[in-house]
Scaffold this motif. Structure first.
Motif, PDB file in Angstrom:
ATOM      1  N   GLY A 110     -15.336   4.701   1.713  1.00  0.00           N
ATOM      2  CA  GLY A 110     -15.781   4.653   3.100  1.00  0.00           C
ATOM      3  C   GLY A 110     -15.051   3.648   3.979  1.00  0.00           C
ATOM      4  N   GLY A 111     -14.147   2.903   3.423  1.00  0.00           N
ATOM      5  CA  GLY A 111     -13.410   1.918   4.204  1.00  0.00           C
ATOM      6  C   GLY A 111     -12.162   2.517   4.826  1.00  0.00           C
ATOM      7  N   VAL A 112     -11.357   1.641   5.380  1.00  0.00           N
ATOM      8  CA  VAL A 112     -10.092   2.054   5.978  1.00  0.00           C
ATOM      9  C   VAL A 112      -9.157   2.504   4.859  1.00  0.00           C
ATOM     10  CG1 VAL A 112      -8.099   1.243   7.302  1.00  0.00           C
ATOM     11  CG2 VAL A 112     -10.390   0.446   7.875  1.00  0.00           C
ATOM     12  N   SER A 113      -8.490   3.625   5.070  1.00  0.00           N
ATOM     13  CA  SER A 113      -7.579   4.170   4.061  1.00  0.00           C
ATOM     14  C   SER A 113      -6.376   3.249   3.879  1.00  0.00           C
ATOM     15  CB  SER A 113      -7.118   5.561   4.506  1.00  0.00           C
ATOM     16  OG  SER A 113      -6.194   6.078   3.589  1.00  0.00           O
ATOM     17  N   ASN A 114      -6.126   2.861   2.647  1.00  0.00           N
ATOM     18  CA  ASN A 114      -4.965   2.043   2.315  1.00  0.00           C
ATOM     19  C   ASN A 114      -4.411   2.536   0.983  1.00  0.00           C
ATOM     20  OD1 ASN A 114      -3.030   0.126   1.802  1.00  0.00           O
ATOM     21  ND2 ASN A 114      -4.347  -1.628   2.271  1.00  0.00           N
ATOM     22  N   PRO A 115      -3.691   3.672   1.001  1.00  0.00           N
ATOM     23  CA  PRO A 115      -3.261   4.278  -0.261  1.00  0.00           C
ATOM     24  C   PRO A 115      -2.290   3.412  -1.066  1.00  0.00           C
ATOM     25  CG  PRO A 115      -2.390   5.485   1.622  1.00  0.00           C
ATOM     26  CD  PRO A 115      -3.326   4.463   2.156  1.00  0.00           C
ATOM     27  N   GLY A 116      -1.512   2.553  -0.436  1.00  0.00           N
ATOM     28  CA  GLY A 116      -0.624   1.661  -1.182  1.00  0.00           C
ATOM     29  C   GLY A 116      -1.419   0.674  -2.024  1.00  0.00           C
ATOM     30  N   TYR A 117      -2.422   0.068  -1.401  1.00  0.00           N
ATOM     31  CA  TYR A 117      -3.315  -0.837  -2.125  1.00  0.00           C
ATOM     32  C   TYR A 117      -4.057  -0.092  -3.219  1.00  0.00           C
ATOM     33  CZ  TYR A 117      -7.284  -3.851  -3.129  1.00  0.00           C
ATOM     34  OH  TYR A 117      -8.233  -4.603  -3.772  1.00  0.00           O
ATOM     35  N   ASP A 118      -4.523   1.117  -2.899  1.00  0.00           N
ATOM     36  CA  ASP A 118      -5.255   1.916  -3.874  1.00  0.00           C
ATOM     37  C   ASP A 118      -4.390   2.273  -5.079  1.00  0.00           C
ATOM     38  OD1 ASP A 118      -7.427   1.765  -2.187  1.00  0.00           O
ATOM     39  OD2 ASP A 118      -7.149   3.776  -1.355  1.00  0.00           O
ATOM     40  N   ALA A 119      -3.121   2.598  -4.835  1.00  0.00           N
ATOM     41  CA  ALA A 119      -2.190   2.902  -5.937  1.00  0.00           C
ATOM     42  C   ALA A 119      -2.030   1.679  -6.835  1.00  0.00           C
ATOM     43  CB  ALA A 119      -0.836   3.347  -5.389  1.00  0.00           C
ATOM     44  N   LEU A 120      -1.880   0.513  -6.218  1.00  0.00           N
ATOM     45  CA  LEU A 120      -1.755  -0.731  -6.988  1.00  0.00           C
ATOM     46  C   LEU A 120      -3.030  -0.993  -7.783  1.00  0.00           C
ATOM     47  CD1 LEU A 120      -0.067  -3.237  -7.664  1.00  0.00           C
ATOM     48  CD2 LEU A 120      -1.068  -4.329  -5.640  1.00  0.00           C
ATOM     49  N   TRP A 121      -4.184  -0.741  -7.166  1.00  0.00           N
ATOM     50  CA  TRP A 121      -5.470  -0.949  -7.829  1.00  0.00           C
ATOM     51  C   TRP A 121      -5.594  -0.051  -9.059  1.00  0.00           C
ATOM     52  CZ3 TRP A 121     -10.042   2.335  -7.586  1.00  0.00           C
ATOM     53  CH2 TRP A 121     -11.181   1.731  -8.112  1.00  0.00           C
TER      54      TRP A 121
END
Length: 178
Positions: free
Chosen positions: A49-60
């Motif tokens: 539900g937060g702001v989309s940050n796919p780069g951070y998500d990939a790292l996570w």
């Protein structure tokens, strides 16, 4: 790629087939574990539900897989530790490194998220595609594991289908929770 049980049977000593089968078992275990882990994390990303940050998500996703692989390898090393303290560090490092299939299994999810980060597509479509891909991959892992265990093609397809249901459950839970 994987044959029946005759591949691991023979007239040599009884422990030899087990040693030869262990890399295949680790591949299958890591592949399934990593695929389920990536699917669960991708489903969670779709719900944050937060702001989309796919780069951070990939790292996570990648760091979670690395941590899981390290924890599993370390636990495996502890469980099989001998009384010889001179080989503990080397055997632990070797055990952790053998968990590479778990990390490799999350790479399609990481790649899709990095594609979203590069703005090739959106994060939500990337997650949807990854969940479907991972579901199909679970079928493949189940099929392969059953064939390694010597099951017939029909039985292997049934096992793959049950494993695929796990993936569909994750996708379904993701869809229902929206």
């Amino acid at each position: 790629m994987f044959g029946g049980s005759s591949r691991f049977s023979g007239s040599s000593e009884s422990s030899a087939p087990n040693r030869r089968a262990e890399p295949v078992q680790r591949l299958l275990f890591g592949g399934v574990y990593g695929t389920v882990l990536a699917s669960a994390m991708a489903a969670a990303l779709a719900q944050d539900g937060g702001v989309s940050n796919p780069g951070y998500d990939a790292l996570w996703v990648l760091l979670a897989a690395l941590a899981s692989a390290a924890a599993h390898g370390y636990a495996h090393a502890i469980a099989h530790r001998t009384a010889d303290p001179t080989t503990v560090a080397a055997s632990t490092a070797r055990s952790v490194l053998t968990e590479w299939p778990l990390v490799a299994a999350v790479l399609p999810t990481v790649a899709a998220l990095l594609g979203a980060h590069a703005r090739w597509w959106g994060e939500e479509p990337a997650i949807e595609v990854v969940l479907l891909l991972n579901t199909a991959t679970l079928f493949g892992w189940g099929l392969s594991a059953a064939r390694v265990a010597g099951r017939s093609w029909a039985a292997a397809c049934r096992v793959g289908g049950v494993d695929m249901l796990l993936g569909l459950f994750i996708v379904g839970a993701n869809t229902l929770s929206k």
